[in-house]
Every structure is written in structure tokens, then in C-alpha cells.
Design a protein around this motif. Structure first.
Motif, mmCIF file in Angstrom:
data_model
loop_
_atom_site.group_PDB
_atom_site.id
_atom_site.type_symbol
_atom_site.label_atom_id
_atom_site.label_comp_id
_atom_site.label_asym_id
_atom_site.label_seq_id
_atom_site.Cartn_x
_atom_site.Cartn_y
_atom_site.Cartn_z
ATOM 1 N N GLY A 74 48.265 40.744 51.030
ATOM 2 C CA GLY A 74 48.297 39.617 49.769
ATOM 3 C C GLY A 74 46.612 40.031 49.188
ATOM 4 O O GLY A 74 46.033 41.318 49.504
ATOM 5 N N ALA A 75 46.152 39.345 47.699
ATOM 6 C CA ALA A 75 45.074 39.729 48.013
ATOM 7 C C ALA A 75 44.115 38.726 48.621
ATOM 8 O O ALA A 75 42.592 39.337 48.535
ATOM 9 N N SER A 76 44.886 38.542 49.904
ATOM 10 C CA SER A 76 43.675 37.413 50.725
ATOM 11 C C SER A 76 43.204 38.494 51.399
ATOM 12 O O SER A 76 41.665 39.096 51.867
ATOM 13 N N LEU A 77 44.085 39.800 51.672
ATOM 14 C CA LEU A 77 42.968 41.030 52.204
ATOM 15 C C LEU A 77 42.450 41.524 51.725
ATOM 16 O O LEU A 77 41.202 42.353 51.499
ATOM 17 N N GLU A 78 42.804 41.537 50.433
ATOM 18 C CA GLU A 78 41.632 42.415 49.091
ATOM 19 C C GLU A 78 40.028 41.921 48.933
ATOM 20 O O GLU A 78 39.465 42.333 48.494
ATOM 21 N N PHE A 79 40.350 40.535 49.397
ATOM 22 C CA PHE A 79 38.784 39.647 49.742
ATOM 23 C C PHE A 79 37.771 40.649 50.251
ATOM 24 O O PHE A 79 37.195 40.877 50.749
ATOM 25 N N CYS A 80 38.534 41.235 51.907
ATOM 26 C CA CYS A 80 37.688 42.072 52.434
ATOM 27 C C CYS A 80 37.862 43.698 52.179
ATOM 28 O O CYS A 80 36.777 44.197 52.522
ATOM 29 N N VAL A 98 39.053 28.165 44.675
ATOM 30 C CA VAL A 98 38.846 27.599 46.447
ATOM 31 C C VAL A 98 39.456 29.535 46.565
ATOM 32 O O VAL A 98 38.643 30.237 47.069
ATOM 33 N N TRP A 99 40.084 30.209 45.602
ATOM 34 C CA TRP A 99 39.796 31.858 46.088
ATOM 35 C C TRP A 99 39.341 32.477 45.612
ATOM 36 O O TRP A 99 38.729 33.332 47.268
ATOM 37 N N ALA A 100 37.630 32.299 44.696
ATOM 38 C CA ALA A 100 36.613 33.329 44.422
ATOM 39 C C ALA A 100 35.893 32.829 45.862
ATOM 40 O O ALA A 100 35.067 33.096 46.550
ATOM 41 N N VAL A 142 34.881 38.496 39.958
ATOM 42 C CA VAL A 142 35.674 37.579 38.979
ATOM 43 C C VAL A 142 37.171 36.900 39.287
ATOM 44 O O VAL A 142 37.922 37.901 39.622
ATOM 45 N N THR A 143 38.155 36.074 38.864
ATOM 46 C CA THR A 143 38.848 35.989 38.884
ATOM 47 C C THR A 143 39.674 35.464 37.506
ATOM 48 O O THR A 143 38.887 34.459 37.176
ATOM 49 N N SER A 144 40.099 35.848 37.191
ATOM 50 C CA SER A 144 40.455 35.642 35.466
ATOM 51 C C SER A 144 40.900 34.799 35.257
ATOM 52 O O SER A 144 40.500 33.520 34.391
ATOM 53 N N ASN A 146 42.482 31.136 37.206
ATOM 54 C CA ASN A 146 42.003 29.865 38.788
ATOM 55 C C ASN A 146 43.522 29.413 38.468
ATOM 56 O O ASN A 146 43.271 28.233 38.123
ATOM 57 N N THR A 147 44.130 29.335 39.073
ATOM 58 C CA THR A 147 45.415 29.256 39.971
ATOM 59 C C THR A 147 45.724 27.401 40.265
ATOM 60 O O THR A 147 46.405 27.170 39.712
ATOM 61 N N ILE A 148 44.184 27.320 40.844
ATOM 62 C CA ILE A 148 44.640 25.754 40.980
ATOM 63 C C ILE A 148 44.240 24.931 40.475
ATOM 64 O O ILE A 148 44.616 23.987 40.196
ATOM 65 N N CYS A 165 38.076 42.604 39.793
ATOM 66 C CA CYS A 165 38.487 40.970 39.752
ATOM 67 C C CYS A 165 39.894 41.252 40.223
ATOM 68 O O CYS A 165 41.101 42.137 39.855
ATOM 69 N N ASP A 166 39.782 39.943 40.257
ATOM 70 C CA ASP A 166 41.190 39.500 41.040
ATOM 71 C C ASP A 166 42.010 39.104 39.719
ATOM 72 O O ASP A 166 41.688 37.327 39.632
ATOM 73 N N MET A 167 43.349 39.059 39.207
ATOM 74 C CA MET A 167 43.810 38.598 38.257
ATOM 75 C C MET A 167 45.178 38.597 38.750
ATOM 76 O O MET A 167 46.689 38.596 38.602
ATOM 77 N N SER A 168 45.477 38.227 39.918
ATOM 78 C CA SER A 168 46.894 37.301 40.996
ATOM 79 C C SER A 168 47.801 36.986 40.317
ATOM 80 O O SER A 168 48.883 37.148 39.565
ATOM 81 N N SER A 169 47.265 35.964 39.739
ATOM 82 C CA SER A 169 48.049 34.851 38.773
ATOM 83 C C SER A 169 48.172 34.971 36.986
ATOM 84 O O SER A 169 48.365 34.240 36.449
ATOM 85 N N ASP A 170 47.322 36.249 36.228
ATOM 86 C CA ASP A 170 47.387 36.050 34.823
ATOM 87 C C ASP A 170 47.784 38.217 34.747
ATOM 88 O O ASP A 170 47.653 37.640 33.400
ATOM 89 N N GLY A 186 45.792 42.032 42.933
ATOM 90 C CA GLY A 186 46.346 40.528 43.058
ATOM 91 C C GLY A 186 47.230 41.150 43.781
ATOM 92 O O GLY A 186 48.195 41.798 43.583
ATOM 93 N N GLY A 187 47.764 39.467 44.066
ATOM 94 C CA GLY A 187 48.872 39.189 44.787
ATOM 95 C C GLY A 187 49.954 40.137 43.876
ATOM 96 O O GLY A 187 50.141 38.986 43.003
ATOM 97 N N ALA A 188 51.391 40.193 44.343
ATOM 98 C CA ALA A 188 52.524 40.940 43.318
ATOM 99 C C ALA A 188 53.257 39.273 43.085
ATOM 100 O O ALA A 188 54.103 38.695 41.730
ATOM 101 N N GLN A 189 53.346 37.904 43.698
ATOM 102 C CA GLN A 189 54.058 37.003 43.775
ATOM 103 C C GLN A 189 54.178 35.700 42.886
ATOM 104 O O GLN A 189 54.750 34.969 42.855
ATOM 105 N N LYS A 190 53.281 36.180 41.452
ATOM 106 C CA LYS A 190 53.714 35.313 40.290
ATOM 107 C C LYS A 190 54.193 36.324 39.448
ATOM 108 O O LYS A 190 55.398 35.622 38.978
HETATM 109 N N1 PLP Z 1 44.104 34.873 44.146
HETATM 110 C C1 PLP Z 1 44.766 34.045 43.413
HETATM 111 C C2 PLP Z 1 44.514 33.502 41.738
HETATM 112 C C3 PLP Z 1 46.022 33.648 44.051
HETATM 113 O O1 PLP Z 1 46.296 32.103 43.212
HETATM 114 C C4 PLP Z 1 46.129 33.727 45.901
HETATM 115 C C5 PLP Z 1 46.984 33.057 45.495
HETATM 116 O O2 PLP Z 1 47.878 32.446 45.143
HETATM 117 C C6 PLP Z 1 45.239 34.808 46.038
HETATM 118 C C7 PLP Z 1 44.379 35.056 45.331
HETATM 119 C C8 PLP Z 1 45.618 34.837 47.358
HETATM 120 O O3 PLP Z 1 47.478 35.318 47.250
HETATM 121 P P1 PLP Z 1 47.587 36.052 48.940
HETATM 122 O O4 PLP Z 1 48.565 35.127 49.210
HETATM 123 O O5 PLP Z 1 48.536 37.042 48.255
HETATM 124 O O6 PLP Z 1 46.915 36.367 50.143
#
Ligand code: PLP
Length: 355
Positions: A74-80, A98-100, A142-144, A146-148, A165-170, A186-190
Motif C-alpha cells: 500500500g501507499a502506507s509502506l511507501e511512507f517509510c 491525514v495521509w501526509a 507532496v500529496t497531489s 487529499n482524499t479525505i 508525490c503521493d498520487m494515490s487518489s488522482d 500510490g495505492g492503486a485501489q482508486k
Molecule cells: N495516500 C492517500 C492520498 C490516500 O488516499 C490513501 C488511502 O486512501 C493512502 C495514502 C493510503 O493508502 P494505502 O491504504 O494503500 O496504504
């Protein structure tokens, strides 16, 4: 009744993608075996991952000298993994939610972290701009999107130091100049797949510069060397990613995804701004096209639960906002047809008339 899934992730995928993935789970390419039971070392799966990597490169115009990886964690492992591989002395982070914040926390384990800008003072409802970037930092994170909170930075980031750049959600919702980034992940689940796979686009020559020892699995060079197959990769999510990438290409690529995202966002924000029952939460100039967040106006604030139930009865799924923001969040990823947005708008108008 037609149902539309506005969930934030895992989220809507094209019907074709889900059907093809389901089929491959029963009988992959007419071989008579499920992709689930086939070796990831088979030539059949090699063709899947090769095509998925090539399509990511083609759709995003990834220049020479970059690798595309499909990993677990997941993107969370990339944080580390990001600070593990790139942080020697100091890193700069923009805190937009929150993710940043989670990314900052991990980076602090590896060195000095400077939070160069933050929108925390206003519950992350805007995107900070015009901040100073320390020239001596190893990278800017940066996080392009912000999903929340539903804020998005729609341009490429300009920086005198490498940008990660964390581009998980765009990801894949618009053209991006990849050459401006040292890494995109990014996490691919979007916008790409089901849950279980993480995408990484990384500039090869930027790796190997830190002095610390890196555990094998956390070293991007391991995965580049082995073509994302150092260990068993998430086979089905990668297959599903391939189907989505083919779909995006067939629809007209990221230029068409960009047009659709703008069309959906223009329609829905116009209704939020017009309808007496609702108001947007993010400042207008930073509004996300992927996660459209809104709440009830003060006069109608007691009707939140009623509207959620009302929407569900009309086939509108997954619009409950994240607990940190409340209200509603309509996630409009690439696979969301404009008809879905029109159905939500019709539902908002019917609710307004009722009250
Ligand atoms: N970064 C962003 C912008 C997210 O929206 C999310 C999850 O919604 C994450 C990181 C965390 O992703 P993961 O659940 O793949 O670790």
C-alpha cells in the motif's frame, strides 16, 4: 435500479475491468486454469505485468530512465520506503491532511523533517502555496490529491529540489509531466485497480545515494532489478490494473480522463453551490475533482442522516464523508460515468424540493 458507487476507495472500476478480472479468476485466457493458481513466473503472467508496466509508461508519458513498479504494502509502506531510500539528512514535507501527516511521521524516523507548509490550521480545507523550500533538503514530499478533505493541486509541482508525490487518489486523471518528479507513488485501489497493489514510478539515477543499509525488500533497486518480481507479486490486482489501463487507453487516455473529471466536477460543484441544502467544504480554488466534499448548510444540518438514506434509496452509494470532515464525499474517479453525477444531482434537487 442502477447503482452508483461514490466510495473513496476501494472504489468504482469499469464494469469491463471487473468482468475480465472475474473471468481470469476462473479461466485465464482459455487455458483452463485460474490466474490465481498460475505461477507468477509463467510466461503468461510475465506478459501481463510487462504490458501493465508499458501501458503506465505510455499513458503517463514516463520518460527514459524511470522504472514502473507494482508492489505490495500500500501507499502506507511507501511512507517509510521513501525516506529509507532518499532521506540522507533532511526532507521537506507539505502537510495537507491525514495521509501526509502519516508520511511525515515515518520520515522522522530517518532524519530531520521540515514541514514547509501545512493547511492544518483550517482542517486541511485548502492547499498551501508559495512556501519556501529549503535548498539543502534531499527531497520535497507532496500529496497531489487529499482524499479525505477534497483538496487537489492540479498543476505539476515546481521545486528546486527533487519532488516525491503521493498520487494515490488522482493518478491517471490528467496528464502529468513525470520528468518534474523523482518519484510518484500510490495505492492503486482508486483509479487503477482493486486493493492489493501499489504503483511506483521512480527515477533510477536518484536511487543509491543514501549511506544507510536498506533491507532488501525495502530497497527500490531490488524491485527494479527483478521487474517487480523479487517475490510473489499481487497477481490478480496487477491483472485488474492491466484491464483498467487498457480501458483508459481505449477511452482516449489521460486527456479524456481529464476532460471527464472536469465535466463531472463542474456539474456537481455547480449544484452544491446552488442548492440551499448543501455547501462545499474546500476553498473553491483548491477543490478536488476526485473527492467532492460537501455538508448540509446550517439551516438543514440535522438532515444529514436523512439525506444519506434518501440517496441510498436512489442508488447513490458510499457518499458518507470521512469521520474527520463529516457530511458527504462523492468520489468521482475515472470510472464514474457522468450519468452517476447526474443521478446524484437529481437526488439533491429532489431532496431540496422535499424540504
Ligand atoms: N495516500 C492517500 C492520498 C490516500 O488516499 C490513501 C488511502 O486512501 C493512502 C495514502 C493510503 O493508502 P494505502 O491504504 O494503500 O496504504
Amino acid at each position: 435500479m442502477k447503482k452508483y458507487n461514490f466510495g473513496a476507495g476501494p472504489s468504482i472500476l469499469p464494469q469491463e475491468v471487473m468482468k475480465a478480472t472475474a473471468e481470469a479468476c476462473v479461466d485465464f485466457n482459455g487455458i483452463g486454469l485460474s490466474l490465481m493458481e498460475m505461477s507468477h513466473r509463467s510466461k503468461e503472467f510475465q506478459a501481463v505485468i510487462d504490458e501493465a508496466q508499458d501501458l503506465m509508461k505510455e499513458l503517463l508519458g514516463v520518460p527514459e530512465g524511470y522504472s514502473v513498479l507494482f508492489l505490495g504494502g500500500g501507499a502506507s509502506l511507501e511512507f517509510c520506503m521513501v525516506p529509507y531510500n532518499f532521506l540522507e539528512n533532511k526532507a521537506a514535507y507539505v502537510n495537507t491532511g491525514v495521509w501526509a501527516t502519516k508520511a511525515v511521521k515515518e520520515a522522522k524516523l530517518f532524519g530531520e523533517v521540515v514541514e514547509v507548509a501545512s493547511s492544518k490550521d483550517k482542517n486541511f480545507t485548502y492547499y498551501p502555496k508559495n512556501f519556501e523550500i529549503p535548498q539543502d533538503a534531499d527531497y520535497l514530499h507532496v500529496t497531489s490529491n487529499n482524499t479525505i478533505y477534497g483538496t487537489e493541486y492540479l498543476k505539476d509541482f515546481e521545486s528546486p529540489i527533487p519532488v516525491i508525490c503521493d498520487m494515490s487518489s488522482d493518478i491517471l486523471s490528467r496528464p502529468v509531466d513525470v520528468s518534474k518528479y523523482t518519484m510518484i507513488y500510490g495505492g492503486a485501489q482508486k483509479n487503477i485497480s482493486m486493493a492489493g497493489v501499489t504503483f511506483v514510478i521512480v527515477k533510477d539515477e536518484a536511487l543509491g545515494k543514501v549511506s544507510r543499509a536498506i533491507p532488501t525488500m525495502l530497497d527500490y533497486r531490488t524491485h527494479i532489478k527483478k521487474g517487480s518480481m523479487f517475490n510473489t507479486p499481487p497477481v490478480i490486482p496487477i491483472y485488474s490494473a492491466l484491464q483498467t489501463l487498457r480501458w483508459i487507453k481505449a477511452q482516449g487516455g489521460v486527456v479524456e480522463m481529464d476532460r471527464r473529471a472536469q465535466e463531472r466536477a463542474d456539474l456537481l460543484y455547480a449544484e452544491i453551490d446552488r442548492n440551499k441544502c448543501f455547501k462545499g467544504t474546500a476553498v473553491k480554488e483548491d477543490r478536488s475533482r476526485m473527492n467532492i466534499c460537501f455538508i448540509m448548510t446550517d439551516e438543514y444540518k440535522d438532515l444529514e442522516a436523512e439525506f444519506l438514506a434518501f440517496a441510498l434509496e436512489r442508488g447513490i452509494w458510499g457518499i458518507k464523508g470521512h469521520r474527520d470532515v463529516g457530511g458527504f464525499r462523492a468520489s468521482c474517479y475515472n470510472a464514474m460515468p457522468v450519468e452517476g453525477v447526474k443521478a446524484l444531482i437529481a437526488c439533491m434537487q429532489e431532496f431540496e424540493e422535499k424540504h
